[in-house]
Design a protein around this motif. Sequence first.
Motif, PDB file in Angstrom:
ATOM      1  N   MET A   1    -113.794   1.651 -40.600  1.00  0.00           N
ATOM      2  CA  MET A   1    -113.019   2.732 -41.214  1.00  0.00           C
ATOM      3  C   MET A   1    -113.796   3.347 -42.372  1.00  0.00           C
ATOM      4  O   MET A   1    -114.400   2.638 -43.184  1.00  0.00           O
ATOM      5  N   LYS A   2    -113.819   4.686 -42.433  1.00  0.00           N
ATOM      6  CA  LYS A   2    -114.468   5.370 -43.539  1.00  0.00           C
ATOM      7  C   LYS A   2    -113.676   5.144 -44.811  1.00  0.00           C
ATOM      8  O   LYS A   2    -112.453   5.228 -44.823  1.00  0.00           O
ATOM      9  N   ARG A   3    -114.381   4.845 -45.900  1.00  0.00           N
ATOM     10  CA  ARG A   3    -113.724   4.560 -47.175  1.00  0.00           C
ATOM     11  C   ARG A   3    -113.369   5.870 -47.870  1.00  0.00           C
ATOM     12  O   ARG A   3    -114.247   6.660 -48.216  1.00  0.00           O
ATOM     13  N   SER A   4    -112.067   6.108 -48.088  1.00  0.00           N
ATOM     14  CA  SER A   4    -111.630   7.332 -48.758  1.00  0.00           C
ATOM     15  C   SER A   4    -111.848   7.203 -50.257  1.00  0.00           C
ATOM     16  O   SER A   4    -112.004   6.104 -50.797  1.00  0.00           O
ATOM     17  N   ALA A   5    -111.834   8.338 -50.938  1.00  0.00           N
ATOM     18  CA  ALA A   5    -111.987   8.329 -52.391  1.00  0.00           C
ATOM     19  C   ALA A   5    -110.838   7.569 -53.050  1.00  0.00           C
ATOM     20  O   ALA A   5    -111.031   6.871 -54.055  1.00  0.00           O
ATOM     21  N   GLU A   6    -109.645   7.698 -52.477  1.00  0.00           N
ATOM     22  CA  GLU A   6    -108.473   7.014 -53.026  1.00  0.00           C
ATOM     23  C   GLU A   6    -108.628   5.501 -52.928  1.00  0.00           C
ATOM     24  O   GLU A   6    -108.335   4.768 -53.878  1.00  0.00           O
ATOM     25  N   ILE A   7    -109.100   5.017 -51.778  1.00  0.00           N
ATOM     26  CA  ILE A   7    -109.321   3.587 -51.592  1.00  0.00           C
ATOM     27  C   ILE A   7    -110.413   3.100 -52.539  1.00  0.00           C
ATOM     28  O   ILE A   7    -110.276   2.053 -53.183  1.00  0.00           O
ATOM     29  N   ALA A   8    -111.493   3.840 -52.644  1.00  0.00           N
ATOM     30  CA  ALA A   8    -112.595   3.457 -53.530  1.00  0.00           C
ATOM     31  C   ALA A   8    -112.129   3.392 -54.984  1.00  0.00           C
ATOM     32  O   ALA A   8    -112.530   2.497 -55.741  1.00  0.00           O
ATOM     33  N   ASP A   9    -111.276   4.336 -55.369  1.00  0.00           N
ATOM     34  CA  ASP A   9    -110.769   4.353 -56.738  1.00  0.00           C
ATOM     35  C   ASP A   9    -109.925   3.116 -57.023  1.00  0.00           C
ATOM     36  O   ASP A   9    -110.066   2.481 -58.074  1.00  0.00           O
ATOM     37  N   LEU A  10    -109.061   2.748 -56.069  1.00  0.00           N
ATOM     38  CA  LEU A  10    -108.224   1.567 -56.265  1.00  0.00           C
ATOM     39  C   LEU A  10    -109.074   0.299 -56.269  1.00  0.00           C
ATOM     40  O   LEU A  10    -108.824  -0.623 -57.046  1.00  0.00           O
ATOM     41  N   GLU A  11    -110.067   0.238 -55.408  1.00  0.00           N
ATOM     42  CA  GLU A  11    -110.969  -0.913 -55.407  1.00  0.00           C
ATOM     43  C   GLU A  11    -111.601  -1.093 -56.787  1.00  0.00           C
ATOM     44  O   GLU A  11    -111.737  -2.213 -57.280  1.00  0.00           O
ATOM     45  N   GLY A  12    -111.970   0.013 -57.402  1.00  0.00           N
ATOM     46  CA  GLY A  12    -112.555  -0.058 -58.733  1.00  0.00           C
ATOM     47  C   GLY A  12    -111.575  -0.586 -59.767  1.00  0.00           C
ATOM     48  O   GLY A  12    -111.959  -1.367 -60.658  1.00  0.00           O
ATOM     49  N   ARG A  13    -110.304  -0.200 -59.646  1.00  0.00           N
ATOM     50  CA  ARG A  13    -109.303  -0.642 -60.626  1.00  0.00           C
ATOM     51  C   ARG A  13    -108.998  -2.132 -60.495  1.00  0.00           C
ATOM     52  O   ARG A  13    -108.773  -2.807 -61.503  1.00  0.00           O
ATOM     53  N   ILE A  14    -108.953  -2.630 -59.259  1.00  0.00           N
ATOM     54  CA  ILE A  14    -108.619  -4.052 -59.089  1.00  0.00           C
ATOM     55  C   ILE A  14    -109.865  -4.938 -59.047  1.00  0.00           C
ATOM     56  O   ILE A  14    -109.759  -6.164 -59.052  1.00  0.00           O
ATOM     57  N   GLY A  15    -111.038  -4.320 -59.011  1.00  0.00           N
ATOM     58  CA  GLY A  15    -112.276  -5.083 -59.079  1.00  0.00           C
ATOM     59  C   GLY A  15    -112.678  -5.767 -57.797  1.00  0.00           C
ATOM     60  O   GLY A  15    -113.338  -6.809 -57.832  1.00  0.00           O
ATOM     61  N   VAL A  16    -112.304  -5.208 -56.660  1.00  0.00           N
ATOM     62  CA  VAL A  16    -112.652  -5.785 -55.354  1.00  0.00           C
ATOM     63  C   VAL A  16    -113.125  -4.671 -54.434  1.00  0.00           C
ATOM     64  O   VAL A  16    -112.442  -3.658 -54.273  1.00  0.00           O
ATOM     65  N   ARG A  17    -114.294  -4.854 -53.829  1.00  0.00           N
ATOM     66  CA  ARG A  17    -114.767  -3.912 -52.820  1.00  0.00           C
ATOM     67  C   ARG A  17    -114.622  -4.575 -51.454  1.00  0.00           C
ATOM     68  O   ARG A  17    -115.226  -5.612 -51.179  1.00  0.00           O
ATOM     69  N   PHE A  18    -113.824  -3.977 -50.603  1.00  0.00           N
ATOM     70  CA  PHE A  18    -113.482  -4.562 -49.306  1.00  0.00           C
ATOM     71  C   PHE A  18    -114.596  -4.365 -48.290  1.00  0.00           C
ATOM     72  O   PHE A  18    -115.205  -3.298 -48.208  1.00  0.00           O
ATOM     73  N   ASP A  19    -114.847  -5.408 -47.501  1.00  0.00           N
ATOM     74  CA  ASP A  19    -115.704  -5.264 -46.334  1.00  0.00           C
ATOM     75  C   ASP A  19    -114.971  -4.482 -45.247  1.00  0.00           C
ATOM     76  O   ASP A  19    -115.593  -3.761 -44.464  1.00  0.00           O
ATOM     77  N   ARG A  20    -113.645  -4.643 -45.209  1.00  0.00           N
ATOM     78  CA  ARG A  20    -112.801  -3.934 -44.241  1.00  0.00           C
ATOM     79  C   ARG A  20    -111.744  -3.141 -45.011  1.00  0.00           C
ATOM     80  O   ARG A  20    -110.628  -3.602 -45.212  1.00  0.00           O
ATOM     81  N   PRO A  21    -112.087  -1.939 -45.480  1.00  0.00           N
ATOM     82  CA  PRO A  21    -111.142  -1.164 -46.292  1.00  0.00           C
ATOM     83  C   PRO A  21    -109.843  -0.830 -45.570  1.00  0.00           C
ATOM     84  O   PRO A  21    -108.844  -0.518 -46.216  1.00  0.00           O
ATOM     85  N   GLU A  22    -109.851  -0.932 -44.245  1.00  0.00           N
ATOM     86  CA  GLU A  22    -108.606  -0.664 -43.516  1.00  0.00           C
ATOM     87  C   GLU A  22    -107.518  -1.673 -43.878  1.00  0.00           C
ATOM     88  O   GLU A  22    -106.322  -1.391 -43.758  1.00  0.00           O
ATOM     89  N   LEU A  23    -107.918  -2.863 -44.315  1.00  0.00           N
ATOM     90  CA  LEU A  23    -106.927  -3.851 -44.750  1.00  0.00           C
ATOM     91  C   LEU A  23    -106.213  -3.387 -46.009  1.00  0.00           C
ATOM     92  O   LEU A  23    -104.998  -3.585 -46.157  1.00  0.00           O
ATOM     93  N   LEU A  24    -106.949  -2.786 -46.917  1.00  0.00           N
ATOM     94  CA  LEU A  24    -106.320  -2.266 -48.128  1.00  0.00           C
ATOM     95  C   LEU A  24    -105.403  -1.100 -47.787  1.00  0.00           C
ATOM     96  O   LEU A  24    -104.311  -0.979 -48.345  1.00  0.00           O
ATOM     97  N   ARG A  25    -105.810  -0.253 -46.864  1.00  0.00           N
ATOM     98  CA  ARG A  25    -104.944   0.846 -46.444  1.00  0.00           C
ATOM     99  C   ARG A  25    -103.640   0.300 -45.862  1.00  0.00           C
ATOM    100  O   ARG A  25    -102.551   0.813 -46.158  1.00  0.00           O
ATOM    101  N   GLU A  26    -103.735  -0.735 -45.039  1.00  0.00           N
ATOM    102  CA  GLU A  26    -102.533  -1.333 -44.463  1.00  0.00           C
ATOM    103  C   GLU A  26    -101.632  -1.904 -45.555  1.00  0.00           C
ATOM    104  O   GLU A  26    -100.401  -1.771 -45.500  1.00  0.00           O
ATOM    105  N   ALA A  27    -102.246  -2.536 -46.562  1.00  0.00           N
ATOM    106  CA  ALA A  27    -101.466  -3.121 -47.659  1.00  0.00           C
ATOM    107  C   ALA A  27    -100.710  -2.068 -48.449  1.00  0.00           C
ATOM    108  O   ALA A  27     -99.683  -2.370 -49.074  1.00  0.00           O
TER     109      ALA A  27
END
Length: 228
Positions: A1-27
């Motif tokens: 899955m392509k990492r959106s700017a919104e997902i990347a921004d949230l990853e930065g706030r929580i301090g975790v970069r996902f190998d599978r960003p689709e999991l964060l989208r599902e969450a």
Amino acid sequence: MKRSAEIADLEGRIGVRFDRPELLREALTHPSMSSPTRSDNQRLEFLGDRVLGLVMAEALLERDPKAAEGALAPRYNALVRKETCADVAREFGIGDALKLGRSERLSGGRRKMALLGDAMEAVIAAIYIDQGFEAAKTCILRLWGERIASVEEDARDAKTALQEWAQARGLPPPAYVETARSGPDHQPVFTIEARLETGQSASATAGSKRQAEQGAAQSLLAEVEAKA
């Protein structure tokens, strides 16, 4: 899955970069936005609740090796309850990233305690699945931060404490009565009165029935204990 700017921004706030960003989208996907091709966060929320519980139980045992179960349990409950999860979610802007259906957006879903708490637990599960328990633990301890260090030794919720006070004196459990409701449908404000069989009572007003009940119980408990 392509990492959106919104997902990347949230990853930065929580301090975790996902190998599978689709999991964060599902969450971040509320059931109101689910579809045959888009899973919602309910299953992740179920798992995240358990991961959070294990991390907090372990953290409390490590902080106070001599504490009895009776002292640990209320601290644990204070740290894992939905209100605390929602507070953490607000602090890190998780509500801004939630994927909500139109009705939930219009009803103020990004501010709702239940939705925020569920999403926070789902994010924890997504980290656990993506990177394992140690990564999830590290993130939880960082996000909860001083909440763990400052949790009060007697962290029983006020309703439980008031019920125990009543039972110790042979009284039935307190009653909680909604005496008023105001505000728009999407952001109601409740006034709840806590009543004892003795006739003693106290009221509180809050944005959820649970919070109003807790506030009323706290006020009544302080009143009866002051007279003891």
